[in-house]
Write a protein that holds these residues in place. Sequence first.
Motif, short mmCIF file in Angstrom:
data_model
loop_
_atom_site.label_atom_id
_atom_site.label_comp_id
_atom_site.label_asym_id
_atom_site.label_seq_id
_atom_site.Cartn_x
_atom_site.Cartn_y
_atom_site.Cartn_z
N ALA A 1 25.53 -7.00 41.92
CA ALA A 1 26.18 -8.32 42.72
C ALA A 1 25.90 -9.54 42.04
CB ALA A 1 25.81 -8.08 44.14
N THR A 2 25.59 -9.45 40.86
CA THR A 2 25.45 -10.83 39.97
C THR A 2 26.78 -11.36 39.68
OG1 THR A 2 23.39 -9.86 39.17
CG2 THR A 2 24.49 -11.73 37.85
N ILE A 3 27.01 -12.76 39.91
CA ILE A 3 28.34 -13.38 39.25
C ILE A 3 28.10 -13.61 37.72
CG2 ILE A 3 29.72 -15.37 39.50
CD1 ILE A 3 29.38 -13.87 41.99
N THR A 4 29.23 -12.88 37.22
CA THR A 4 29.04 -12.90 35.58
C THR A 4 30.47 -13.70 35.03
OG1 THR A 4 29.35 -11.78 33.73
CG2 THR A 4 30.41 -10.66 35.44
N GLU A 5 30.14 -14.45 34.08
CA GLU A 5 31.37 -15.17 33.58
C GLU A 5 32.15 -14.51 32.43
OE1 GLU A 5 32.24 -18.29 33.92
OE2 GLU A 5 30.97 -18.72 35.39
N ARG A 6 31.39 -13.25 32.15
CA ARG A 6 32.12 -12.28 31.11
C ARG A 6 32.58 -11.01 31.81
NH1 ARG A 6 28.02 -11.97 26.73
NH2 ARG A 6 29.66 -10.69 25.95
N PRO A 7 33.17 -10.62 32.95
CA PRO A 7 33.23 -9.65 33.55
C PRO A 7 33.90 -8.42 32.79
CG PRO A 7 34.88 -11.08 34.35
CD PRO A 7 34.09 -11.71 33.46
N VAL A 8 33.76 -7.10 32.93
CA VAL A 8 34.29 -5.98 32.29
C VAL A 8 34.97 -5.26 33.52
CG1 VAL A 8 33.82 -3.88 31.01
CG2 VAL A 8 32.26 -5.78 30.54
N LEU A 9 36.27 -4.94 33.34
CA LEU A 9 36.88 -4.23 34.19
C LEU A 9 36.55 -2.72 34.13
CD1 LEU A 9 39.58 -4.20 36.18
CD2 LEU A 9 41.00 -3.84 34.09
N ILE A 10 36.25 -2.23 35.20
CA ILE A 10 35.65 -0.92 35.21
C ILE A 10 36.78 -0.04 35.94
CG2 ILE A 10 33.39 -1.36 34.89
CD1 ILE A 10 32.84 -1.18 37.80
N PRO B 1 48.59 -5.07 48.18
CA PRO B 1 48.24 -5.31 47.04
C PRO B 1 46.81 -4.48 46.58
CG PRO B 1 47.34 -7.07 48.33
CD PRO B 1 48.16 -6.20 49.03
N GLY B 2 46.76 -3.87 45.24
CA GLY B 2 45.51 -3.25 44.89
C GLY B 2 44.32 -4.13 44.70
N ALA B 3 43.36 -3.60 43.76
CA ALA B 3 42.29 -4.47 43.49
C ALA B 3 41.50 -4.02 42.16
CB ALA B 3 41.17 -4.40 44.55
N ASP B 4 41.00 -5.13 41.62
CA ASP B 4 40.55 -4.52 39.98
C ASP B 4 38.96 -4.94 40.29
OD1 ASP B 4 42.67 -4.46 38.68
OD2 ASP B 4 42.87 -6.67 38.25
N ILE B 5 38.06 -3.82 39.95
CA ILE B 5 36.58 -3.90 40.25
C ILE B 5 36.11 -4.24 38.68
CG2 ILE B 5 34.90 -2.30 40.78
CD1 ILE B 5 36.96 -2.86 43.11
N TYR B 6 35.11 -5.02 39.01
CA TYR B 6 34.58 -5.50 37.58
C TYR B 6 32.96 -5.18 37.62
CZ TYR B 6 38.62 -8.19 36.87
OH TYR B 6 40.00 -8.59 36.68
N ALA B 7 32.33 -5.35 36.59
CA ALA B 7 31.02 -5.27 36.32
C ALA B 7 30.47 -6.11 35.17
CB ALA B 7 30.42 -3.68 35.98
#
Length: 64
Positions: free
Chosen positions: A12-21, A30-36
């Motif tokens: 749950a950290t906000i990241t400036e460099r998200p990775v699409l998982i 609409p669908g959704a993209d999940i990031y880490a």
Amino acid sequence: MSVTARMCARCATITERPVLIAAVHQGSGPGADIYACADCAPAFPPAPDVLDLFSGRRGEGEAR
């Protein structure tokens, strides 16, 4: 194109460099993209090939 900050799905950290998982597909709407974040991304298993999820899929060279 740059990706804006996203929240990590694991910590749950906000990241400036998200990775699409994962990409969540919807039948309607609409669908959704999940990031880490970069630290948590390796903890997620690779997404399966969508076509492998169909039980009726034949392998290469299999008879019909």
